[in-house]
Every structure is written in C-alpha cells, then in structure tokens.
Design a protein around this motif. Structure first.
Motif, PDB file in Angstrom:
ATOM      1  N   PRO A   1     -89.966   4.038  -9.259  1.00 30.40           N
ATOM      2  CA  PRO A   1     -90.206   5.126  -8.136  1.00 30.40           C
ATOM      3  C   PRO A   1     -91.113   4.224  -7.652  1.00 30.40           C
ATOM      4  O   PRO A   1     -92.395   3.571  -7.914  1.00 30.40           O
ATOM      5  CB  PRO A   1     -90.424   6.288  -9.284  1.00 30.40           C
ATOM      6  CG  PRO A   1     -90.535   5.068 -10.671  1.00 30.40           C
ATOM      7  CD  PRO A   1     -90.183   3.850 -10.628  1.00 30.40           C
ATOM      8  N   ASN A   2     -91.178   5.083  -6.356  1.00 27.84           N
ATOM      9  CA  ASN A   2     -92.886   5.109  -5.137  1.00 27.84           C
ATOM     10  C   ASN A   2     -93.270   3.881  -5.690  1.00 27.84           C
ATOM     11  O   ASN A   2     -93.626   3.645  -5.712  1.00 27.84           O
ATOM     12  CB  ASN A   2     -93.740   6.445  -5.918  1.00 27.84           C
ATOM     13  CG  ASN A   2     -93.358   7.603  -6.346  1.00 27.84           C
ATOM     14  OD1 ASN A   2     -92.625   8.003  -5.246  1.00 27.84           O
ATOM     15  ND2 ASN A   2     -93.418   8.643  -7.286  1.00 27.84           N
TER      16      ASN A   2
ATOM     17  N   ASP B   1     -83.925   5.955  -0.743  1.00 21.19           N
ATOM     18  CA  ASP B   1     -84.844   7.235  -1.334  1.00 21.19           C
ATOM     19  C   ASP B   1     -85.830   7.328  -2.017  1.00 21.19           C
ATOM     20  O   ASP B   1     -86.432   8.345  -2.975  1.00 21.19           O
ATOM     21  CB  ASP B   1     -83.769   8.447  -1.996  1.00 21.19           C
ATOM     22  CG  ASP B   1     -82.501   7.874  -1.601  1.00 21.19           C
ATOM     23  OD1 ASP B   1     -81.870   8.181   0.248  1.00 21.19           O
ATOM     24  OD2 ASP B   1     -80.844   7.966  -2.000  1.00 21.19           O
ATOM     25  N   GLY B   2     -87.017   6.589  -1.399  1.00 23.46           N
ATOM     26  CA  GLY B   2     -87.720   6.436  -1.582  1.00 23.46           C
ATOM     27  C   GLY B   2     -88.812   5.776  -3.535  1.00 23.46           C
ATOM     28  O   GLY B   2     -89.494   6.186  -3.574  1.00 23.46           O
ATOM     29  N   ARG B   3     -87.693   5.043  -3.855  1.00 23.05           N
ATOM     30  CA  ARG B   3     -87.228   3.717  -4.809  1.00 23.05           C
ATOM     31  C   ARG B   3     -87.277   2.541  -4.668  1.00 23.05           C
ATOM     32  O   ARG B   3     -86.377   2.351  -3.295  1.00 23.05           O
ATOM     33  CB  ARG B   3     -86.830   4.486  -5.219  1.00 23.05           C
ATOM     34  CG  ARG B   3     -87.005   5.906  -6.295  1.00 23.05           C
ATOM     35  CD  ARG B   3     -86.151   6.643  -6.806  1.00 23.05           C
ATOM     36  NE  ARG B   3     -84.414   6.295  -6.579  1.00 23.05           N
ATOM     37  CZ  ARG B   3     -83.077   6.961  -7.280  1.00 23.05           C
ATOM     38  NH1 ARG B   3     -83.195   6.813  -8.762  1.00 23.05           N
ATOM     39  NH2 ARG B   3     -81.880   6.666  -7.008  1.00 23.05           N
TER      40      ARG B   3
ATOM     41  N   VAL C   1     -94.975  -2.807  -6.292  1.00 21.93           N
ATOM     42  CA  VAL C   1     -94.571  -1.842  -7.262  1.00 21.93           C
ATOM     43  C   VAL C   1     -95.711  -1.938  -8.456  1.00 21.93           C
ATOM     44  O   VAL C   1     -96.525  -2.924  -7.763  1.00 21.93           O
ATOM     45  CB  VAL C   1     -93.787  -1.434  -7.637  1.00 21.93           C
ATOM     46  CG1 VAL C   1     -92.408  -0.932  -6.878  1.00 21.93           C
ATOM     47  CG2 VAL C   1     -93.236  -2.272  -8.502  1.00 21.93           C
TER      48      VAL C   1
ATOM     49  N   ASP D   1     -95.062   0.696  -3.362  1.00 23.12           N
ATOM     50  CA  ASP D   1     -96.433   0.583  -2.368  1.00 23.12           C
ATOM     51  C   ASP D   1     -97.116   1.072  -2.736  1.00 23.12           C
ATOM     52  O   ASP D   1     -98.171   2.014  -2.076  1.00 23.12           O
ATOM     53  CB  ASP D   1     -95.587   0.761  -1.134  1.00 23.12           C
ATOM     54  CG  ASP D   1     -95.187  -0.509  -1.104  1.00 23.12           C
ATOM     55  OD1 ASP D   1     -93.686  -0.080   0.059  1.00 23.12           O
ATOM     56  OD2 ASP D   1     -95.447  -1.629  -1.328  1.00 23.12           O
ATOM     57  N   THR D   2     -97.180   2.313  -3.738  1.00 21.16           N
ATOM     58  CA  THR D   2     -98.086   3.125  -4.012  1.00 21.16           C
ATOM     59  C   THR D   2     -99.016   3.447  -5.525  1.00 21.16           C
ATOM     60  O   THR D   2     -97.968   2.817  -6.518  1.00 21.16           O
ATOM     61  CB  THR D   2     -97.930   4.980  -3.938  1.00 21.16           C
ATOM     62  OG1 THR D   2     -97.179   4.981  -5.134  1.00 21.16           O
ATOM     63  CG2 THR D   2     -96.470   5.129  -2.724  1.00 21.16           C
TER      64      THR D   2
ATOM     65  N   LYS E   1     -85.791  -0.770  -0.116  1.00 17.91           N
ATOM     66  CA  LYS E   1     -85.692   0.638  -0.448  1.00 17.91           C
ATOM     67  C   LYS E   1     -84.897   1.405  -0.425  1.00 17.91           C
ATOM     68  O   LYS E   1     -84.555   1.808   0.870  1.00 17.91           O
ATOM     69  CB  LYS E   1     -87.081   1.119   0.963  1.00 17.91           C
ATOM     70  CG  LYS E   1     -88.359  -0.080   0.153  1.00 17.91           C
ATOM     71  CD  LYS E   1     -89.563   0.123   0.686  1.00 17.91           C
ATOM     72  CE  LYS E   1     -90.792  -0.164   1.046  1.00 17.91           C
ATOM     73  NZ  LYS E   1     -92.436  -0.062   1.821  1.00 17.91           N
TER      74      LYS E   1
ATOM     75  N   GLU F   1     -99.776   5.476  -8.024  1.00 17.00           N
ATOM     76  CA  GLU F   1     -99.466   6.411  -8.748  1.00 17.00           C
ATOM     77  C   GLU F   1     -98.158   6.397  -8.904  1.00 17.00           C
ATOM     78  O   GLU F   1     -97.135   7.131  -8.665  1.00 17.00           O
ATOM     79  CB  GLU F   1    -100.255   7.642  -8.430  1.00 17.00           C
ATOM     80  CG  GLU F   1    -101.477   7.859  -7.940  1.00 17.00           C
ATOM     81  CD  GLU F   1    -101.516   7.209  -7.207  1.00 17.00           C
ATOM     82  OE1 GLU F   1    -101.217   6.671  -5.687  1.00 17.00           O
ATOM     83  OE2 GLU F   1    -103.212   7.569  -5.767  1.00 17.00           O
ATOM     84  N   SER F   2     -97.329   5.007  -8.837  1.00 16.85           N
ATOM     85  CA  SER F   2     -96.035   4.924  -8.417  1.00 16.85           C
ATOM     86  C   SER F   2     -95.169   5.744  -9.583  1.00 16.85           C
ATOM     87  O   SER F   2     -93.808   6.131  -9.485  1.00 16.85           O
ATOM     88  CB  SER F   2     -95.388   3.481  -8.225  1.00 16.85           C
ATOM     89  OG  SER F   2     -95.841   2.811  -9.196  1.00 16.85           O
TER      90      SER F   2
END
Length: 509
Positions: A496-497, A421-423, A382, A499-500, A419, A502-503
């Motif tokens: 949140p988010n 639900d996308g978190r 993250v 591996d991105t 991981k 813009e997490s």
C-alpha cells in the motif's frame, strides 16, 4: 431459594403489609372521627345542662324576689330540676345526676346488639361544689379551671367525659358529663377483626394471582436455563426460540448470537488445531526425508572402507545436496516463525533496485536451466524491510524457475513493477505447468505441495509461498495468485501507499 420465589415472597409480603396498613389507617381514622363526634355530643349535653340549670336558678330568684340562693336551696333546686324532667334522675348522694338527653338519641339502625333507632344515649352528670377563698376565678384549683375532656375505662365500660366550671350564686361548681362510648370500641374491634379476615383473604387471592403470573413470566427463563445447560453439554448448535420484543426476547436473541459466535470460535479453534497438527506432521516428514538420505549415505561411506572414488563423490554430493535442502528448510521455518508478532523496522526501499538485485542473484541458475527473465520496472519507493522483501522476491523467482524447468528448456519468466490504484505491484509470471483450480486456495499453506514427487525432485519444501504470504501481511499488503493448468501462474504482491512514510500505518524506527 430461587429468584422467582424471592420475588414472590417479597411482593406478597409488601402487598399484605400495604393492605393491612391502609386498612388500619382507615379504621383508626374512622374511630378517631367517631370519638370526636362523641366528644362534641358530651360537650353539647354539658353546655345544655349548665344552661338549663342556670335558667332554673334565675327563675327561682325572680319568683322569690331574692338576690342569692343558699347552698341548700341550690341543692334542692338541683333535685327539683331532676324530678321535673324524666331526662334527669338524682343519685343517692343528692349531688350527682344521670341525664337522658333527647338531643343525643341515636338515629342509626341497630347493629350487632347495639342501640336501635330512637334509643337514647346514656350520660352521667355530676355537679360538685369547689371550695375557694373568694370569688376570683384565679383562685380556683388548676384541675377545676377551664374545660377538659378525658377518656377512661370503668368496670369494662369506656366513658368519655367533659368537665367545665360554673359560677352560681357566688360559688364555683364543677359540672362533668360522661357518655358511654363502649359501643364505639365494640364496633372498632368488630371492624378490626373483619379487616384482618379481609386482608387475609385478599392476600391469599393476590398470592394466587401473583404466583400464576410469576410462573408464566419465568417460563421463558426456564427455557433459557435449559438452553444454557444443553449448550454447556456440547450442543453448540442449539438455539433458543426467540419471540416477542420484551427483555426476555432480546436476551434470547443475544444468547443465540453468543451461541453462534461460540460455535464459530470452536470451529476456528478446531481448524487451527487441525492445521497445526498437519503442519507438525508435514514438518516432521520434510525434516525426516533429507535426514534419512544423509544418514543412509553416510553409513554407506562408513561401511565401505575401499569405496571407489566415483561412488564416494556421488554419495558426498547427495549428502551435500540434502544438507543444503535441510538448511534451506530450517532457515525458511525460522524466518516464518520469526514473522509472527514481530514489529518491523521500516525504512525507504527502492523496489526497482531490490527487484534488479533479486534477478541478478538468480541469473546463474537461469543460464543453467536455459530460462530467460524479462523485466519491466518503474521507479517505486515504499517503507518496508528490505531483507524480507528480498527473501519474498527470491522465493517467487525460485518457484517460477522450478515450475518452468518441469515443463522443459527455453522457458521465460516475466517480472514487472508498477503503480496501480495507489499501490505498488510486483508481478512474477511463469509459463510452467500451472496449478489446478481446486488446489489454488491451499498453495500458501505451510508444507502444501501440488505434486509432492515433482516438488521434492525440484528441491521444493512447500514453505516458500507460505513465507511470502506472511511477509506480505507483515507489510499490510497481500499476495494474489492466478493460475491456469498447463498455461502458467502469475503471483502478484500488493504493497500500500508507495512513496509515503505512512504507507503501512507503522512508524519508522
């Protein structure tokens, strides 16, 4: 002057002005039309008189077999014309005549002393010779050429006169007929006074109706004014009775909504002030406790000059422990304060590696307390502040170790990373004494302790979970705590988010 008074006076003034202006315009129009009719009558009488005189002249010439009549004969003919009819009467100079024209008889009913039905309108006629050098009309004086109509006042009587030029027997004559129009002006004055009284009466009636209407319309505004005074006086729970769908009703509803927002904000401010007072009081108490111990044992070591070595070591160990506790407390407070309003510098962080380092850092304490840590990590990266997340994990593990030690030895702590639900989710579960349900919502408040005696005994200060919550919120994540008394507690960190870049909605710097 109040607003409704300004509206009332302005509306009344404009209404009275409009009514007066319209009435005066109508009166002026009627008076002008009456004068035009009088002018047409005068011109008709003038033309009729000139035609009759011309006819008499022609008859006189035909009877006498003459081509022209002399000036004396014309004067005699004018006098004979007046004597031959009761409608014309000669004046003393023999050159001006009064005409009573039957065509101009009034047919309207009598009014306020005016002429009755059948009574004739009086006209003056004057026939004056015009001296010229020849027979050309171009040689006439400017004032004698053509016809003209004039309005004048003589001895308090208004006359309207119409003049024309006639050519009889080789000479020019100016024929002028004047009619008495004083009755028109008298009626105009009477109508004007009547209009003034009517405008005054109508304005008074309109003022009464307008005043009652404005008072009725402004009554809700009075209620709003009274409501604002009560709210300003401290009755923030007061609400305005809102009825209807007009602008005042909408304003009342908006004002009630505003009062509700004000009341909620006041409660939030009061709660914030109370929490700050509690925070300051707890902080002072927590700082006072280790300082008292440090000063007390330091005084003992100072007073006793020949203190046994064992007792000296015991006092020194207590002073060192309380100093470490004070250092931990102050560092956590500084870290908690520094998180407020601070923009984080983010970079990719491997949560699995970070969690592994946190577990390794606490392995000596675990061995000492005979507690095992079971790990279950999946690779997750993250964008975060690695030092803050490390502090969060160490606090969670330290709390789990403390509550597990209170229950006895040979305890276990489960740490997982996955991981969901996308978190990214980090869970720390202990099987310690648990937290009562009624206190579960307060454990993240600064200096809040479920059992103060046991917490201080285990070295707790009530800041750890508060700091963990602040770190989670700074990363746009959240902290969830589930606990059952006597069974254990699970603390979950959601980020949140994974591996991105813009997490969490904050750009990397």
């Amino acid at each position: 002057m109040r607003l409704w008074q300004k509206i009332f006076l302005l509306t009344l003034f404009l209404t009275a002005l409009a009514a007066s202006a319209i009435s005066l315009l109508l009166l002026a129009r009627n008076h002008r039309n009456a004068l035009l009719l009088a002018k047409e009558k005068v011109q008709t009488v003038r033309d009729s008189a000139m035609a009759q005189i011309g006819h008499l002249i022609q008859e006189e010439k035909d009877d006498g077999g003459r081509l022209l009549l002399t000036e004396r004969e014309l004067q005699g003919l004018f006098a004979e014309f007046c004597l031959a009819s009761e409608e014309f009467r000669s004046q003393s100079d023999g050159r001006a005549f009064r005409i009573e024209s039957g065509e101009a008889r009034e047919q309207a009913p009598a009014r306020d002393g005016g002429k009755g039905a059948g009574e004739s309108q009086k006209y003056d006629i004057s026939i004056m010779p015009i001296e010229t050098d020849g027979f050309s009309a171009a040689r006439l004086p400017r004032e004698a050429a053509g016809g003209a109509t004039a309005l004048e006042e003589r001895e308090g009587i208004w006359w309207i006169g119409s003049a024309a030029t006639a050519f009889w027997e080789g000479r020019f004559y100016r024929v002028q007929v004047s009619g008495d129009v004083s009755d028109l002006f008298r009626r105009f004055g009477e109508d004007l006074r009547f209009c003034q009284w009517m405008c005054g009466g109508v304005s008074l009636a309109i003022a009464t109706a307008l005043l009652l209407s404005i008072l009725g319309l402004t009554r809700p505004l009075k209620r709003l004014e009274a409501a604002t005074e009560r709210i300003a006086a401290g009755e923030d729970g007061y609400r305005v009775p809102a009825g209807g769908h007009d602008e005042i009703g909408e304003l009342s509803r908006h004002m009630n909504a505003m009062s509700g927002e004000i009341q909620d904000n006041i409660r939030k401010v009061e709660a914030l002030a109370a929490s700050r007072e509690t925070f300051i009081a707890n902080m002072a108490h927590e700082l006072k406790t280790p300082l008292t111990s440090i000063l007390g044992f330091a005084d003992i070591m100072t007073i006793k000059s020949h203190m046994p070595e064992e007792e000296r070591r015991e006092c020194a160990s207590i002073i060192a422990a309380e100093a470490r506790r004070l250092k931990s407390l102050s560092s956590k407070l500084m870290e908690l304060v520094s998180l407020q309003g601070t923009a984080l510098v983010l970079h990719p962080v491997d949560l699995g590696e970070l969690a592994e380092k946190a577990v390794q850092a606490l392995e000596p304490v675990c061995r000492k307390r005979r507690c095992t840590i079971r790990k279950d990590f999946v690779p997750v990266t993250v964008q975060a502040d690695g030092e803050l997340l490390m502090s969060l994990l160490l606090n969670l593990l330290d709390n789990a170790l403390k509550v597990s030690a209170l229950k006895g030895e040979n305890q276990r702590i489960d740490v997982s990373l996955e991981k969901e639900d996308g978190r990214a989710v980090i869970r720390v579960r202990d099987y310690g004494i648990g937290i009562p349900r009624e206190q579960l919502g307060h454990v993240t408040e600064a200096f809040y302790m479920v059992d103060k005696a046991r917490s201080r005994q285990s070295g707790g200060s009530g800041i750890g979970l508060s700091l963990c919550r602040a770190i989670a919120e700074a990363h746009h994540g959240n902290l969830q705590i589930e606990s059952r008394e006597g069974i254990g507690t699970t603390v979950s960190l959601f980020l949140p988010n994974p591996d991105t870049p813009e997490s969490i909605g904050i750009s990397e710097r």
